[in-house]
Design an enzyme around this catalytic site. Structure first.
Site, short mmCIF file in Angstrom:
data_model
loop_
_atom_site.label_atom_id
_atom_site.label_comp_id
_atom_site.label_asym_id
_atom_site.label_seq_id
_atom_site.Cartn_x
_atom_site.Cartn_y
_atom_site.Cartn_z
N ASN A 109 0.87 -1.18 0.00
CA ASN A 109 0.00 0.00 0.00
C ASN A 109 0.90 1.23 0.00
O ASN A 109 1.50 1.56 1.02
CB ASN A 109 -0.88 -0.04 1.26
CG ASN A 109 -1.69 1.22 1.45
OD1 ASN A 109 -1.78 2.07 0.54
ND2 ASN A 109 -2.28 1.36 2.63
N LYS A 135 0.08 4.25 -0.28
CA LYS A 135 -0.56 5.44 0.31
C LYS A 135 -0.32 6.65 -0.59
O LYS A 135 -0.28 6.51 -1.81
CB LYS A 135 -0.07 5.65 1.75
CG LYS A 135 -0.21 4.37 2.58
CD LYS A 135 -0.02 4.58 4.05
CE LYS A 135 -0.19 3.24 4.77
NZ LYS A 135 -0.11 3.36 6.21
N HIS A 162 -9.52 1.14 4.90
CA HIS A 162 -8.26 1.32 5.64
C HIS A 162 -8.51 2.28 6.79
O HIS A 162 -9.31 3.22 6.66
CB HIS A 162 -7.19 1.88 4.69
CG HIS A 162 -5.83 1.88 5.31
ND1 HIS A 162 -5.44 2.84 6.22
CD2 HIS A 162 -4.78 1.04 5.17
CE1 HIS A 162 -4.20 2.57 6.61
NE2 HIS A 162 -3.78 1.49 5.98
N GLU A 200 -6.93 4.70 7.83
CA GLU A 200 -6.71 6.12 7.49
C GLU A 200 -7.93 6.68 6.74
O GLU A 200 -8.24 7.86 6.87
CB GLU A 200 -5.42 6.25 6.67
CG GLU A 200 -4.20 6.06 7.56
CD GLU A 200 -2.95 5.51 6.88
OE1 GLU A 200 -2.88 5.53 5.64
OE2 GLU A 200 -2.06 5.03 7.61
N GLU A 202 -5.35 -4.88 10.61
CA GLU A 202 -4.34 -3.85 10.83
C GLU A 202 -4.64 -3.09 12.12
O GLU A 202 -5.46 -2.16 12.12
CB GLU A 202 -4.33 -2.85 9.66
CG GLU A 202 -4.01 -3.48 8.32
CD GLU A 202 -3.41 -2.45 7.37
OE1 GLU A 202 -2.33 -2.69 6.84
OE2 GLU A 202 -4.04 -1.38 7.18
N GLY A 234 2.60 2.22 10.82
CA GLY A 234 3.60 3.28 10.71
C GLY A 234 4.32 3.62 12.00
O GLY A 234 5.02 4.63 12.09
N SER A 255 3.43 -2.11 10.33
CA SER A 255 4.87 -2.20 10.62
C SER A 255 5.50 -3.53 10.24
O SER A 255 6.45 -3.99 10.90
CB SER A 255 5.16 -1.85 12.10
OG SER A 255 4.80 -0.51 12.36
P1 PGA Z 1 2.92 0.32 7.59
O1 PGA Z 1 1.43 0.54 7.01
O2 PGA Z 1 3.43 -0.97 6.99
O3 PGA Z 1 3.69 1.52 7.07
O4 PGA Z 1 2.81 0.26 9.06
C1 PGA Z 1 0.56 -0.56 6.82
C2 PGA Z 1 -0.75 -0.09 6.27
O5 PGA Z 1 -1.27 0.95 6.70
O6 PGA Z 1 -1.32 -0.75 5.36
#
Ligand code: PGA
Length: 249
Positions: free
Chosen positions: A9, A11, A93, A95, A163, A169, A209
């Site tokens: 992803n 983003k 997601h 976010e 997640e 992150g 992560s």
């Molecule tokens: P990350 O994000 O691997 O940077 O923690 C995962 C995600 O939000 O899909």
């Protein structure tokens, strides 16, 4: 058996220059031993899809509108994602749930639109740290699964990503016991609702992560069929190491 899938992803990251990472991935993994998916920003989806052609990496988007077309400034539809060469779309997601107020009902409608257009929906669920500390993780994940996934899905058109919001992150990941607990719970809920054949065929990804250094341990968990990877999917070397770990799991 659920398909193994390493999903990236990107983003809101990536421009033309980032396509060099895709060239490197195609060169390194001409025939990967697992599914590989990259979801770049919408601006790169068509360029990336053309670059890959019939190659070994699938592409997808990070969101779609619930309607097929119309007066929705700034949005893109599931049909448009297909038209741009995408085969998957990430939906719900955290976010999107936080930044855009997406509820389970909205994610459910988007998932129906995605599946109707022939895409595979990657539906995301996961608790905040407050919810985990309050002991609400399984209740929350259970209601997100029930609310965000429409009836009639199959192992061919649905992927679920767990997640934990606090792991995205941050460099923090849950303990393996916590991942086992949630993934076993999700598998049981899917089997209960959709039957054993479908429930066992849906790929369950862990996200938050995931890095080359922790991927093998996470992929050793029985009901983890792959990962949804943010930051570590931007560089071919890091994502390649995660693909390696999944192929070897
Ligand atoms: P990350 O994000 O691997 O940077 O923690 C995962 C995600 O939000 O899909």
């Amino acid at each position: 058996m659920a398909q193994k899938l390493a999903a990236g992803n990107w983003k809101m990251n990536g421009t033309e220059a980032s396509l060099a990472e895709i060239d490197a991935m195609i060169a390194a993994y001409p025939e990967p031993g697992c599914g590989v998916l990259i979801c770049p920003p919408a601006t790169l989806l068509e360029r990336m899809s053309r670059r890959i052609g019939r190659g070994p990496i699938a592409t997808g988007a990070q969101d779609c509108h619930m309607n097929a077309k119309g007066a929705h400034t700034g949005d893109i539809s599931a049909e448009m994602i297909r038209d741009a060469g995408g085969a998957y779309v990430i939906l719900g997601h955290s976010e999107r749930r936080t930044d855009h107020g997406e509820t389970n009902e909205i994610v459910n409608a988007k998932t129906q639109a995605a599946i109707g257009a022939g895409l595979v929906a990657v539906v995301c669920v996961g608790e905040t740290l407050d919810e985990r500390d309050a002991g609400e993780t399984l209740d929350l994940v259970g209601s997100q699964l029930a609310g965000s996934i429409p009836d009639g899905v199959t192992g061919d058109n649905l992927v679920v990503a767990y997640e934990p919001v606090w792991a995205i992150g941050t460099g923090r990941i849950p303990t393996m016991e916590q991942i086992i607990e949630v993934h076993d719970f999700m598998r049981a809920r899917l089997v209960e609702r959709f039957g054993a054949e479908t429930g066992n065929a849906v790929s369950l990804l862990y996200g938050g992560s995931v890095k080359p250094s922790n991927a093998a341990e996470i992929f050793a968990v029985e009901n983890v069929d792959g990962a949804l990877v943010g930051g570590a999917s931007l560089k071919a070397a890091d994502f390649g190491a995660i693909i390696d770990a999944l192929q070897n799991s």
